[in-house]
Structures are given as structure tokens and as C-alpha cells.
Write a protein that holds these residues in place. Structure first.
Motif, PDB file in Angstrom:
ATOM      1  N   ARG A 147      30.125   3.879  50.233  1.00  0.00           N
ATOM      2  CA  ARG A 147      29.035   3.986  51.197  1.00  0.00           C
ATOM      3  C   ARG A 147      27.718   4.001  50.416  1.00  0.00           C
ATOM      4  N   SER A 148      27.178   2.824  50.116  1.00  0.00           N
ATOM      5  CA  SER A 148      25.901   2.766  49.413  1.00  0.00           C
ATOM      6  C   SER A 148      24.736   2.905  50.396  1.00  0.00           C
ATOM      7  N   LYS A 149      25.008   2.672  51.675  1.00  0.00           N
ATOM      8  CA  LYS A 149      23.986   2.782  52.709  1.00  0.00           C
ATOM      9  C   LYS A 149      24.675   3.269  53.971  1.00  0.00           C
ATOM     10  N   ARG A 150      24.063   4.155  54.707  1.00  0.00           N
ATOM     11  CA  ARG A 150      24.665   4.701  55.923  1.00  0.00           C
ATOM     12  C   ARG A 150      24.727   3.619  57.003  1.00  0.00           C
ATOM     13  N   GLY A 190      26.837   7.680  60.673  1.00  0.00           N
ATOM     14  CA  GLY A 190      26.573   6.845  59.507  1.00  0.00           C
ATOM     15  C   GLY A 190      27.744   6.714  58.559  1.00  0.00           C
TER      16      GLY A 190
END
Length: 110
Positions: free
Chosen positions: A79-82, A88
Motif C-alpha cells: 500500500r504505497s498510496k491509500r 483506504g
């Protein structure tokens, strides 16, 4: 010049008459073709779909519905970005039974 016009009109009439005869023959052939496709639909297509549905139903009955073992591989569930929905952390089509979160399945205290 007038002779050329008469000849072209005669050829046009002859070709139109021949086309009308061909169209009537094609219509009779079209009715036979429609009947053939109707018979093929009822004899081949519908039973084929029924056999495929039965096959999938029987395979689903044999399918295991157990949750796969959770192994925390470092390259999975990154999960590098929500995600822009919910909390998220869940994907858009998240299935709590089959899709693990980065720290394990939901509802399991391990």
C-alpha cells in the motif's frame, strides 16, 4: 445516339428481370436457412449451454470454500498510496473471506 439509348434500356430491363428472379429464389432459400438455424439452436446450442451450466454447478460443489492460509510475503499487498474510498485499505471489490489485508484476514486474531 438514340440506338445506344434503346440498347441500354433493353439491357437494363433484362438485368432487372433477372435480379427479380434471383431475389425470389434467395427469399425461398432464406426461409430454409432460417429453419435450419432454428433447428440447430434447439438441438445444439441450448443443450450445449445446459451441459456447460451443469458442469460448472458440479465443479462448484467440489470446490473448497476454506480460506487460504495467510503468509505475509513482503512483495504482496503493498500500500504505497491509500485507496480513495472507505478506510483506504480495502480494494474496490474487497471480499473479506478471500482477500487478505497487509496484516492478515479480517476478523481473525492470530
Amino acid at each position: 445516339m438514340a440506338a445506344l439509348g434503346k440498347v441500354s434500356q433493353a439491357l437494363l430491363r433484362a438485368s432487372l428481370g433477372q435480379t427479380r428472379r434471383q431475389l425470389s429464389a434467395t427469399a425461398a432459400h432464406g426461409e430454409q436457412s432460417a429453419r435450419t438455424w432454428k433447428i440447430l439452436s434447439f438441438v445444439v446450442a441450448f443443450p450445449g449451454v445446459a451441459v456447460c451450466m451443469l458442469n460448472m454447478y458440479l465443479k462448484e460443489q467440489q470446490h473448497s470454500h476454506e480460506q487460504p492460509e495467510f503468509i505475509p510475503y513482503s512483495h504482496l499487498r503493498l500500500r504505497s498510496k491509500r485507496f480513495p474510498w472507505g478506510d483506504g485499505n480495502h480494494s474496490l471489490f474487497h471480499n473479506a473471506h478471500l482477500n487478505a489485508l497487509p496484516d492478515g484476514y479480517e476478523g481473525h486474531d492470530e
